[in-house]
Scaffold this active site. Structure first.
Site, PDB file in Angstrom:
ATOM      1  N   CYS A 149     -11.930 -35.311  89.664  1.00  0.00           N
ATOM      2  CA  CYS A 149     -10.533 -34.899  89.838  1.00  0.00           C
ATOM      3  C   CYS A 149      -9.598 -35.950  89.214  1.00  0.00           C
ATOM      4  CB  CYS A 149     -10.245 -34.652  91.325  1.00  0.00           C
ATOM      5  SG  CYS A 149      -8.624 -33.927  91.644  1.00  0.00           S
ATOM      6  N   ASP A 306     -12.956 -22.928  90.474  1.00  0.00           N
ATOM      7  CA  ASP A 306     -12.021 -23.994  90.851  1.00  0.00           C
ATOM      8  C   ASP A 306     -10.588 -23.485  90.762  1.00  0.00           C
ATOM      9  OD1 ASP A 306     -10.649 -26.349  91.263  1.00  0.00           O
ATOM     10  OD2 ASP A 306     -11.943 -27.540  89.963  1.00  0.00           O
ATOM     11  N   HIS A 335     -13.678 -26.492  93.673  1.00  0.00           N
ATOM     12  CA  HIS A 335     -13.309 -27.854  93.291  1.00  0.00           C
ATOM     13  C   HIS A 335     -14.107 -28.914  94.064  1.00  0.00           C
ATOM     14  CE1 HIS A 335     -10.496 -30.705  91.489  1.00  0.00           C
ATOM     15  NE2 HIS A 335     -10.338 -31.270  92.673  1.00  0.00           N
TER      16      HIS A 335
END
Length: 370
Positions: A149, A306, A335
């Site tokens: 991320c 995601d 995610h």
């Protein structure tokens, strides 16, 4: 056919009441108390401000370990123990058992005095110094780095700015690097300057409150996050395995931390609004970030479902990289789920291990040799 069968005897009634009482205790515990998380044995080997660098205790003899250490870099606004959620469901534990010398950089929670910290500081001061310490402890000149991320943004910036510092392998997980396709990036619409005044928010709070970031993420799927999540717990209240997994994940989800105000502003303006990284106009402490300078081998892991970092934000970024060894894998899941869900140990972790193990041998040795 019209509902649960009623107890027929006093003993049956007593047993049913005891079962209900036990369920009530369990539901109260998992919704009000923290689960034990981050339990893989480790030691702190470096600190800077609130940041800590952990080294996990190896369990494989040194002669059988991969000689290239692995550094894990998670997002700046979440706790990194999602990578070591609980025994049996821990990426850290999995990689340690597969012979990696694993390190994890915990950024810590910024206080009001840290509101001026930028990506510049996290990349060129914190990460660079943590890597220097890891090299000294491991004795290795080269290393692998996994960024997840926002951690993937930090890792990518480092890879482009310091391509000669020993980064051999770069693994990007759900990396929000490309903000070109604004229609498919829900956050891009929400964070448009017509609707969101980032400076007004930061003038009020200093740092970006973790609760607001969490609310924004959950608002992408409000029914699933605010209702479905608890219905899933209720429906599985008789299954200890599901209940304890829910407890650990809920502990992480509710353990929010703030994001440094200056970094949040860069994220909104330089990345979401101006897409500077892809356009080649991003500068970090005066240095232009040129993705063509990345020479490390790169594995780009995309989560097909995601909704926080849609695949469009990372599926074409390797076209900008200078690496000669690149691979993309797509994993079904969301995610967080692709790395911390119950299926990660079958779907995601083995693919990362297979790719990395082939690239973690000593220079001049064949894959499988140390």
């Amino acid at each position: 056919m019209f509902g649960p069968k009623l107890p027929l005897t006093p003993a049956d009634l007593q047993a049913e009441l005891q079962r209900i009482e036990e369920q009530a205790r369990t539901l109260t515990r998992v919704t009000t108390q923290r689960a034990p998380v981050g339990q893989t044995p480790k030691e702190v080997i470096w600190t800077l401000n609130k940041a800590k660098l952990y080294r996990y205790t190896p369990v494989v003899p040194e002669s059988e370990r991969h000689p290239i250490p692995l550094l894990l870099v998670f997002a700046l606004m979440n706790r990194p123990y999602i990578l070591d959620l609980r025994p049996g469901n821990s990426f850290v534990e999995y990689m340690v058992k597969h012979g990696y010398d694993v390190y994890l950089l915990d950024w810590g929670a910024p206080g009001p005095e840290d509101k001026h910290l930028k990506f510049d500081d996290y990349v060129l001061d914190y990460l660079t110094r943590a890597i220097r310490k890891m090299k000294r402890v491991s004795g290795a000149d080269e290393f692998s780095m996994l960024g997840w991320c926002i951690g993937a943004i930090v890792s990518t910036l480092y890879a482009a700015l310091r391509p000669d510092d020993g980064l051999r392998n770069l693994i990007l997980l759900t990396a929000p690097l490309d903000f070109t396709d604004r229609k498919r990036i829900t956050f891009a619409g929400w964070l448009d300057e017509r609707y969101f005044d980032v400076d007004k928010v930061l003038n009020a709070f200093g740092n970006m409150p973790g609760e607001l970031i969490d609310y924004g993420a959950k608002a992408l799927k409000p029914v699933e996050n605010y209702i479905g999540n608890y219905l899933r717990l209720w429906d599985n209240r008789d299954d200890p395995r599901v209940v304890e997994a829910w407890h650990a994940m809920n502990t992480w989800v509710t353990d929010t931390i703030d994001m440094s105000g200056a970094t949040f502003r860069q994220l909104i303006v330089d990345f979401y609004r101006e897409n500077k990284l892809m356009r080649g106009t991003l500068t970090i402490r005066g240095e232009r970030v040129d993705l063509q300078r990345i020479r490390a081998s790169v594995l780009n892991v995309i989560a097909e479902s995601d909704h926080i970092t849609p695949p469009c934000q990372s599926e074409r970024v390797l076209e900008k990289f200078g690496s000669q060894d690149e691979q993309i894998i797509r994993v079904s899941g969301g995610h967080i789920g692709i790395m911390a869900g119950s299926g990660a140990i079958k779907r995601t972790w083995p693919q990362i291990d297979a790719w990395l193990s082939e690239r973690s041998h000593a220079r001049g040795a064949e894959p499988g040799q140390t």
